[in-house]
Design a protein around this motif. Structure first.
Motif, mmCIF file in Angstrom:
data_model
loop_
_atom_site.group_PDB
_atom_site.id
_atom_site.type_symbol
_atom_site.label_atom_id
_atom_site.label_comp_id
_atom_site.label_asym_id
_atom_site.label_seq_id
_atom_site.Cartn_x
_atom_site.Cartn_y
_atom_site.Cartn_z
ATOM 1 N N GLN A 21 -97.367 46.178 -8.526
ATOM 2 C CA GLN A 21 -97.118 47.593 -8.793
ATOM 3 C C GLN A 21 -95.727 47.803 -9.369
ATOM 4 O O GLN A 21 -95.533 48.586 -10.283
ATOM 5 C CB GLN A 21 -97.282 48.417 -7.520
ATOM 6 N N GLU A 22 -94.721 47.125 -8.822
ATOM 7 C CA GLU A 22 -93.356 47.306 -9.286
ATOM 8 C C GLU A 22 -93.157 46.748 -10.690
ATOM 9 O O GLU A 22 -92.329 47.239 -11.434
ATOM 10 C CB GLU A 22 -92.370 46.657 -8.309
ATOM 11 N N SER A 23 -93.907 45.713 -11.043
ATOM 12 C CA SER A 23 -93.733 45.119 -12.361
ATOM 13 C C SER A 23 -94.521 45.868 -13.437
ATOM 14 O O SER A 23 -94.365 45.601 -14.605
ATOM 15 C CB SER A 23 -94.146 43.645 -12.344
ATOM 16 N N LYS A 24 -95.356 46.805 -13.007
ATOM 17 C CA LYS A 24 -96.150 47.584 -13.961
ATOM 18 C C LYS A 24 -95.220 48.384 -14.860
ATOM 19 O O LYS A 24 -94.333 49.083 -14.417
ATOM 20 C CB LYS A 24 -97.086 48.525 -13.207
ATOM 21 N N GLU A 25 -95.428 48.257 -16.139
ATOM 22 C CA GLU A 25 -94.599 48.960 -17.107
ATOM 23 C C GLU A 25 -95.154 50.360 -17.343
ATOM 24 O O GLU A 25 -96.352 50.589 -17.247
ATOM 25 C CB GLU A 25 -94.572 48.181 -18.428
ATOM 26 N N LEU A 26 -94.258 51.268 -17.671
ATOM 27 C CA LEU A 26 -94.675 52.615 -18.032
ATOM 28 C C LEU A 26 -95.373 52.580 -19.380
ATOM 29 O O LEU A 26 -95.026 51.787 -20.250
ATOM 30 C CB LEU A 26 -93.459 53.542 -18.114
ATOM 31 N N LYS A 27 -96.323 53.454 -19.570
ATOM 32 C CA LYS A 27 -97.045 53.562 -20.834
ATOM 33 C C LYS A 27 -96.424 54.699 -21.634
ATOM 34 O O LYS A 27 -96.489 55.858 -21.247
ATOM 35 C CB LYS A 27 -98.536 53.831 -20.572
ATOM 36 N N TRP A 28 -95.777 54.333 -22.731
ATOM 37 C CA TRP A 28 -95.159 55.311 -23.631
ATOM 38 C C TRP A 28 -96.050 55.508 -24.837
ATOM 39 O O TRP A 28 -96.588 54.548 -25.386
ATOM 40 C CB TRP A 28 -93.783 54.822 -24.077
ATOM 41 N N TYR A 29 -96.165 56.747 -25.285
ATOM 42 C CA TYR A 29 -97.004 57.089 -26.424
ATOM 43 C C TYR A 29 -96.152 57.663 -27.548
ATOM 44 O O TYR A 29 -95.033 58.118 -27.329
ATOM 45 C CB TYR A 29 -98.045 58.139 -26.018
ATOM 46 N N SER A 30 -96.750 57.683 -28.740
ATOM 47 C CA SER A 30 -96.131 58.410 -29.848
ATOM 48 C C SER A 30 -96.269 59.901 -29.547
ATOM 49 O O SER A 30 -97.066 60.311 -28.691
ATOM 50 C CB SER A 30 -96.829 58.072 -31.163
ATOM 51 N N PHE A 31 -95.526 60.714 -30.269
ATOM 52 C CA PHE A 31 -95.545 62.160 -30.052
ATOM 53 C C PHE A 31 -96.971 62.717 -30.183
ATOM 54 O O PHE A 31 -97.471 63.388 -29.270
ATOM 55 C CB PHE A 31 -94.600 62.845 -31.047
ATOM 56 N N SER A 32 -97.631 62.445 -31.301
ATOM 57 C CA SER A 32 -98.981 62.986 -31.542
ATOM 58 C C SER A 32 -99.976 62.508 -30.492
ATOM 59 O O SER A 32 -100.740 63.299 -29.936
ATOM 60 C CB SER A 32 -99.483 62.582 -32.930
ATOM 61 N N GLU A 33 -99.960 61.214 -30.234
ATOM 62 C CA GLU A 33 -100.898 60.627 -29.283
ATOM 63 C C GLU A 33 -100.646 61.152 -27.874
ATOM 64 O O GLU A 33 -101.575 61.499 -27.146
ATOM 65 C CB GLU A 33 -100.778 59.098 -29.318
ATOM 66 N N GLY A 34 -99.381 61.240 -27.479
ATOM 67 C CA GLY A 34 -99.033 61.711 -26.144
ATOM 68 C C GLY A 34 -99.477 63.135 -25.886
ATOM 69 O O GLY A 34 -100.038 63.441 -24.832
#
Length: 167
Positions: A21-34
């Motif tokens: 769980q701690e090693s799980k990376e955040l999921k970042w999106y592009s502006f449009s996709e997010g």
């Protein structure tokens, strides 16, 4: 002996689960996709506005967005967007095409990093300029993420929740 073996296995499993769980990376999106995903999931949006040369932006990524408490809270409450304020990459916003540079300007960004919060209905909440240590950033996140901003000022929220963490 059997109980001891079960306890050891359970302990190892718990540690393994926590480290995953701690090693799980955040999921970042592009502006449009997010924004599209946020609409479909009815979630708020956090936009991290940065530049490639910004040392405070890099510090925010390294020390704050990597913090397990911050990561868990962000993953549960927000769709995350990275926006490079110097990029000409195009996105559609409110029916028009804008570069990331233009979007940063539209949102009133004057320094880096700036964190922009958008409601579930895609209306802006606020923009918060600057770097904050993880414990202070958590106060900002919970103020927005738990909708306290709709009921009180940030100062009142801090007063009710014990103020800012002392270093």
């Amino acid at each position: 002996m059997r109980i001891l073996s079960i306890l050891v296995i359970a302990s190892l499993f718990t540690r393994l689960t926590l480290s995953i769980q701690e090693s799980k990376e955040l999921k970042w999106y592009s502006f449009s996709e997010g924004l599209k995903i946020a609409k479909s999931e009815n979630k708020k949006v956090l936009i991290d506005v940065y530049t490639d040369w910004c040392q405070w932006c890099k510090k925010m990524d390294k020390e704050v967005y990597s913090n397990s408490t911050v990561k868990n809270y962000l993953a549960s409450k927000f769709i995350l967007v990275k926006l490079n304020a110097e990029s000409e990459r195009k996105h559609i916003f409110e029916g028009r095409e804008y570069s990331e540079t233009e979007l940063a300007y539209i949102f009133g960004v004057e320094g880096f990093p700036t964190t922009i919060f958008i409601r579930e209905d895609m209306q802006p909440i606020t923009a918060v300029p600057g770097y904050f240590p993880a414990d202070v950033f958590m106060k900002i996140l919970t103020f927005i993420g738990d909708d306290y901003y709709m009921k009180m000022s940030f100062d009142d929220y801090l007063e009710r929740t014990g103020g800012l963490p002392k270093n």
